[in-house]
Design an enzyme around this catalytic site. Sequence first.
Site, PDB file in Angstrom:
ATOM      1  N   HIS A 223      38.130  43.024  45.078  1.00  0.00           N
ATOM      2  CA  HIS A 223      37.811  42.056  44.016  1.00  0.00           C
ATOM      3  C   HIS A 223      36.994  40.874  44.536  1.00  0.00           C
ATOM      4  O   HIS A 223      37.197  39.729  44.130  1.00  0.00           O
ATOM      5  CB  HIS A 223      39.089  41.591  43.307  1.00  0.00           C
ATOM      6  CG  HIS A 223      39.790  42.713  42.601  1.00  0.00           C
ATOM      7  ND1 HIS A 223      39.268  43.302  41.466  1.00  0.00           N
ATOM      8  CD2 HIS A 223      40.929  43.386  42.885  1.00  0.00           C
ATOM      9  CE1 HIS A 223      40.076  44.280  41.084  1.00  0.00           C
ATOM     10  NE2 HIS A 223      41.076  44.354  41.924  1.00  0.00           N
TER      11      HIS A 223
ATOM     12  N   GLN B  55      47.919  48.229  42.844  1.00  0.00           N
ATOM     13  CA  GLN B  55      48.140  48.671  44.218  1.00  0.00           C
ATOM     14  C   GLN B  55      49.062  47.707  44.954  1.00  0.00           C
ATOM     15  O   GLN B  55      48.982  46.494  44.790  1.00  0.00           O
ATOM     16  CB  GLN B  55      46.791  48.761  44.937  1.00  0.00           C
ATOM     17  CG  GLN B  55      46.834  49.504  46.252  1.00  0.00           C
ATOM     18  CD  GLN B  55      45.450  49.901  46.718  1.00  0.00           C
ATOM     19  OE1 GLN B  55      44.548  50.095  45.917  1.00  0.00           O
ATOM     20  NE2 GLN B  55      45.273  50.018  48.016  1.00  0.00           N
TER      21      GLN B  55
ATOM     22  N   GLN C  91      35.064  44.927  37.089  1.00  0.00           N
ATOM     23  CA  GLN C  91      36.410  44.646  37.583  1.00  0.00           C
ATOM     24  C   GLN C  91      36.530  44.866  39.084  1.00  0.00           C
ATOM     25  O   GLN C  91      37.265  44.170  39.770  1.00  0.00           O
ATOM     26  CB  GLN C  91      37.414  45.534  36.835  1.00  0.00           C
ATOM     27  CG  GLN C  91      38.867  45.243  37.172  1.00  0.00           C
ATOM     28  CD  GLN C  91      39.683  46.502  37.296  1.00  0.00           C
ATOM     29  OE1 GLN C  91      39.362  47.387  38.075  1.00  0.00           O
ATOM     30  NE2 GLN C  91      40.744  46.588  36.522  1.00  0.00           N
TER      31      GLN C  91
ATOM     32  N   SER D  27      44.544  45.219  37.918  1.00  0.00           N
ATOM     33  CA  SER D  27      43.557  45.949  38.709  1.00  0.00           C
ATOM     34  C   SER D  27      43.572  47.426  38.334  1.00  0.00           C
ATOM     35  O   SER D  27      43.251  47.773  37.202  1.00  0.00           O
ATOM     36  CB  SER D  27      43.820  45.724  40.205  1.00  0.00           C
ATOM     37  OG  SER D  27      42.754  46.222  40.980  1.00  0.00           O
ATOM     38  N   LEU D  28      43.951  48.336  39.262  1.00  0.00           N
ATOM     39  CA  LEU D  28      43.921  49.754  38.905  1.00  0.00           C
ATOM     40  C   LEU D  28      44.882  50.060  37.765  1.00  0.00           C
ATOM     41  O   LEU D  28      44.718  51.061  37.056  1.00  0.00           O
ATOM     42  CB  LEU D  28      44.222  50.623  40.125  1.00  0.00           C
ATOM     43  CG  LEU D  28      45.661  50.779  40.603  1.00  0.00           C
ATOM     44  CD1 LEU D  28      46.326  51.982  39.949  1.00  0.00           C
ATOM     45  CD2 LEU D  28      45.707  50.944  42.112  1.00  0.00           C
TER      46      LEU D  28
ATOM     47  N   ARG E 183      37.239  55.742  42.506  1.00  0.00           N
ATOM     48  CA  ARG E 183      37.251  54.291  42.681  1.00  0.00           C
ATOM     49  C   ARG E 183      37.871  53.924  44.019  1.00  0.00           C
ATOM     50  O   ARG E 183      37.350  53.077  44.760  1.00  0.00           O
ATOM     51  CB  ARG E 183      38.031  53.656  41.529  1.00  0.00           C
ATOM     52  CG  ARG E 183      38.181  52.136  41.561  1.00  0.00           C
ATOM     53  CD  ARG E 183      39.019  51.724  40.342  1.00  0.00           C
ATOM     54  NE  ARG E 183      39.152  50.280  40.168  1.00  0.00           N
ATOM     55  CZ  ARG E 183      40.151  49.556  40.660  1.00  0.00           C
ATOM     56  NH1 ARG E 183      41.085  50.140  41.398  1.00  0.00           N
ATOM     57  NH2 ARG E 183      40.213  48.251  40.421  1.00  0.00           N
TER      58      ARG E 183
END
Length: 311
Positions: free
Chosen positions: A201, A11, A250, A90-91, A115
């Site tokens: 996170h 992102q 995560q 991440s994503l 998510r």
Amino acid sequence: MYKTAFLFPGQGAQYVGMAKDFYEQVEESKEVFERANKVLDFDVIKMCFEENEELNQTEYTQAAMVTACVSILEAVKKKGIKADITAGLSLGEYAALVANDVLSFEDAVTLVRKRGIYMSNEVPNGEGGMAAILGLDADVIERICKEVETETNMCVQPANYNCPGQIVISGKKEAVVIACDKLKEAGAKRALELKVSGPFHSALLEGAGAKLGNELQNVTVNPMSIPYVCNAKAEIVTDIAQTKELLEKQVYSPVRWQQTMELMIANGVTTFVEIGPGKTLSGFLKKIDKAVTVINIEKIEDLEKLEGIVC
């Protein structure tokens, strides 16, 4: 030993028009967008290609990014280029899991849609914050974050280990502000508060992780064609039995990207192909190890850069 890695951004790299040239010129890439529209509750084609404000909202960004990345991946695969290992920031890890066949594209894009919603809704808007800390060692940042947590009884912790000299912290907004002041006093060149919708996170998102974990129970994970390196532990994963737990973890754990790249390099990777919008990961890699080859595939003309890769 691995030679070539496919990397997928996270992102922040999104923009209106991403992957549009692939959509218009590569049939397999176009099909990815069409498949996404069949399973999503919004028009991702319109979201990615027409001016709008929703693209930068987490609940939409994540599905749009995975769609764009996998669309470009299809064009790379059509060139006959194959990876030995994958990773995503991440994503971006979801696109990496599509690339190594662990997740179907439909499952991946559906999961990141949920998510994004869970992450957006977990902490009320304005209560969480993130900041980029530049020019300070990780151990100093970790120590000061722990000190602030002890003093304030509020969450603040490292969230992204991006590259040498760049670490992002996340947590309760007030604690992030206090930590930024202390980190500047400790020698940080800059401490920049980020315009984000939540404390991503960080431990504040454990609830969002649990909700995603419930969704993951209904998803089939398939045998992987090649390994991947997970964000949460920066370890090479060869057993799909770990994948669901790692994806849940995560959400509220630091993204260990620098460690992930260092691990790949230590295991023989010499060529990194960043697939998706922007050049963020390529920039990180240049600060981690200037000796490796980094290729960014963002526009259709970038496919020409792949001609020299031997698979």
